[in-house]
Design a protein around this motif. Structure first.
Motif, mmCIF file in Angstrom:
data_model
loop_
_atom_site.group_PDB
_atom_site.id
_atom_site.type_symbol
_atom_site.label_atom_id
_atom_site.label_comp_id
_atom_site.label_asym_id
_atom_site.label_seq_id
_atom_site.Cartn_x
_atom_site.Cartn_y
_atom_site.Cartn_z
ATOM 1 N N PHE A 15 0.865 -1.189 0.000
ATOM 2 C CA PHE A 15 0.000 0.000 0.000
ATOM 3 C C PHE A 15 0.904 1.243 0.000
ATOM 4 O O PHE A 15 0.798 2.125 0.870
ATOM 5 C CB PHE A 15 -0.922 0.022 1.236
ATOM 6 C CG PHE A 15 -1.693 -1.243 1.472
ATOM 7 C CD1 PHE A 15 -2.878 -1.482 0.770
ATOM 8 C CD2 PHE A 15 -1.249 -2.215 2.367
ATOM 9 C CE1 PHE A 15 -3.609 -2.654 1.004
ATOM 10 C CE2 PHE A 15 -1.970 -3.379 2.594
ATOM 11 C CZ PHE A 15 -3.153 -3.607 1.920
ATOM 12 N N CYS A 16 1.800 1.301 -0.948
ATOM 13 C CA CYS A 16 2.889 2.292 -0.895
ATOM 14 C C CYS A 16 2.468 3.702 -1.295
ATOM 15 O O CYS A 16 3.185 4.657 -1.034
ATOM 16 C CB CYS A 16 4.037 1.834 -1.783
ATOM 17 S SG CYS A 16 3.541 1.629 -3.509
ATOM 18 N N TYR A 17 1.303 3.842 -1.968
ATOM 19 C CA TYR A 17 0.841 5.148 -2.467
ATOM 20 C C TYR A 17 1.975 5.805 -3.272
ATOM 21 O O TYR A 17 2.524 5.167 -4.159
ATOM 22 C CB TYR A 17 0.329 6.013 -1.304
ATOM 23 C CG TYR A 17 -0.361 7.288 -1.727
ATOM 24 C CD1 TYR A 17 -1.353 7.290 -2.713
ATOM 25 C CD2 TYR A 17 -0.053 8.524 -1.138
ATOM 26 C CE1 TYR A 17 -1.989 8.463 -3.098
ATOM 27 C CE2 TYR A 17 -0.695 9.699 -1.512
ATOM 28 C CZ TYR A 17 -1.651 9.659 -2.486
ATOM 29 O OH TYR A 17 -2.279 10.825 -2.859
ATOM 30 N N ASN A 74 7.645 -2.216 -4.130
ATOM 31 C CA ASN A 74 6.499 -1.361 -3.806
ATOM 32 C C ASN A 74 5.243 -1.941 -4.420
ATOM 33 O O ASN A 74 5.233 -2.270 -5.612
ATOM 34 C CB ASN A 74 6.702 0.040 -4.396
ATOM 35 C CG ASN A 74 7.902 0.744 -3.823
ATOM 36 O OD1 ASN A 74 8.068 0.803 -2.612
ATOM 37 N ND2 ASN A 74 8.751 1.281 -4.693
ATOM 38 N N ASP A 122 1.080 -1.198 -4.976
ATOM 39 C CA ASP A 122 -0.142 -0.398 -4.815
ATOM 40 C C ASP A 122 -1.088 -0.752 -5.958
ATOM 41 O O ASP A 122 -0.650 -1.148 -7.042
ATOM 42 C CB ASP A 122 0.161 1.112 -4.825
ATOM 43 C CG ASP A 122 -0.930 1.912 -4.122
ATOM 44 O OD1 ASP A 122 -0.752 2.282 -2.948
ATOM 45 O OD2 ASP A 122 -1.992 2.131 -4.749
ATOM 46 N N GLU A 131 1.957 -3.077 -9.671
ATOM 47 C CA GLU A 131 0.566 -2.633 -9.570
ATOM 48 C C GLU A 131 -0.281 -3.864 -9.306
ATOM 49 O O GLU A 131 -0.247 -4.819 -10.084
ATOM 50 C CB GLU A 131 0.163 -1.973 -10.901
ATOM 51 C CG GLU A 131 -1.222 -1.404 -10.867
ATOM 52 C CD GLU A 131 -1.662 -0.865 -12.228
ATOM 53 O OE1 GLU A 131 -0.802 -0.493 -13.059
ATOM 54 O OE2 GLU A 131 -2.881 -0.860 -12.452
#
Ligand code: SAH
Length: 395
Positions: A227-229, A247, A249, A276
């Motif tokens: 949930f790295c935004y 990462n 998200d 993603e």
């Protein structure tokens, strides 16, 4: 001035100095012409107790402005409250290294419904109660006079407005239209932020202190940021010399911004993997592939929007925590968070404890975490504490 008369015996609720009066505690409201205007709060037998803003369509019928019924609620009142909030940030924010922070934290700064965040030369505001909306013009004037920002931008688009039956509003309130991305710095790391359409007011400012702390745990370590935004924790991991960074998200826009943020800080993206996808699925995939990490961050969105969602949310938190614990190398660290106000610190701790048992790992909680200091919690307003976290060492 209008009046809100409490039911018999309900004057006791004011003694706790909690700023909310629910409609069930109110006997009658008289002489109110406009939503959000100031009313005098009276006991059943007519004693004047406090002053507040009436929210005619909300379950929280009145939010207290002042527990002193002799105080005048006017522009000077707001100026004083805003100055007091600014004074706290002067004490706790190092402006040389940080120019993104929360200036006014609603009830916790004695200004129910008003959020103001500083993004470099820009201010982003949320007016989330009828009372805050009622005083919008004066508040914008005061902020402009005191801080001389380039722009005051309104981001009153939070879902909580639906419950208040207030209109959503997004746009410039004062000054020039902001560019698509503005540059800010947090602990000397640079970030691009989209204040017009990013999450919340653009950035998860509340994690600043925890992101800094992460830096102490990652040197030469492989880090998984779930949930790295836009890469808040990722940039700190890179600056503290993590050896590999993954990462995850679900938002492709957020991931695009991570790459831009790496470039902005002149950080290479070698050994940085952006995926993603859905964290729930990817953690299972990693488990099946027997992938391991030294440090994992779990900073999910709010899983419980209301009390009715707590049980389902708890299952979600347990699921990702259990999976993450299994993916950690021996001696690895989990940074785990919940920003759901409806999940208490005790419940979140229990969820993490249950996940630890089911994971079959030995888990030691080495630190309790919360929101950054510019998100103070008013002592009489426990709801102000919403971000809970733990650092867990896992064997
Ligand atoms: N840690 C971040 C803030 C996280 S906000 C920071 O420090 O800035 C939560 C993020 O989770 C959002 O970016 C949202 O796009 C993402 N998200 C929500 N549900 C998800 C899911 N099931 N899988 C992956 N990402 C998800």
């Amino acid at each position: 001035m209008g009046t809100a008369t409490l039911k018999k015996g309900k004057e006791k609720i004011l003694q706790s100095k909690h700023p909310w009066i629910f409609s069930g505690a109110i006997d009658k409201i008289d002489d109110v012409k406009q939503n959000g205007e100031t009313v005098i709060i009276k006991s059943f037998d007519g004693a004047e107790l406090a002053l507040g803003a009436v929210s005619v369509h909300s379950q929280i019928a009145v939010r207290v402005w002042s527990f002193n019924s002799d105080e005048k609620i006017d522009k000077i009142f707001f100026e004083n409250r805003i100055k007091t909030a600014i004074a706290l940030r002067e004490k706790i924010i190092d402006k040389n290294s940080t120019n993104v922070y929360r200036l006014i934290n609603s009830e916790n700064d004695l200004l129910p419904g008003l959020i103001v965040d500083v993004y470099n030369k820009y201010l982003v505001c949320q007016f989330l109660s009828a009372g805050a909306v009622f005083w919008k013009k004066e508040i914008v004037g005061i902020l402009s006079e005191l801080l001389k920002p380039k722009c005051i931008f309104e981001r009153s688009d939070s879902e909580s407005l639906v419950k208040e039956k207030l209109e959503k509003n997004v746009g410039v309130l004062l000054g020039e239209e902001p560019p698509e991305l503005i540059e800010v710095k947090e602990n000397n790391l640079k970030f691009f932020v989209n204040i017009k359409s990013g999450h919340k007011t653009g950035f998860y400012i509340d994690q600043r202190d925890n992101r800094k702390l992460l830096g102490e745990f990652v040197k030469d370590k492989s880090v998984l940021n779930c949930f790295c935004y836009t890469g808040g924790f990722s940039l700190y991991a890179k600056s503290a010399e993590a050896s590999h960074l993954t990462n995850i998200d679900s938002s492709s826009e957020a991931l695009t911004l991570i790459t831009k943020n790496f470039e902005l800080n002149n950080y290479s993206i070698d050994n940085v993997e952006n995926i993603e996808g859905d964290v729930f699925k990817l953690l299972r995939k990693f488990r099946d592939e027997n992938r391991k990490f030294d440090v994992i961050i779990l900073d999910p969105p709010k899983f419980a929007e209301s009390v009715s969602q707590v049980t389902k949310a708890a299952r979600g938190y347990k699921d990702i925590n259990l999976l993450a614990m299994k993916l950690l190398n021996r001696g690895g660290f989990l940074f785990t968070f919940s920003c759901s106000g409806h999940i208490s610190q005790e419940l979140f701790r229990k969820i993490v404890d249950d996940a630890a048992i089911d994971s079959g790992r030995i888990v030691k909680i080495i630190r309790q975490l919360t929101q950054s200091s510019d998100h103070p919690v008013l002592s009489s307003f426990p709801e102000g504490l919403y971000l809970k976290g733990f650092i867990c060492e896992t064997y």
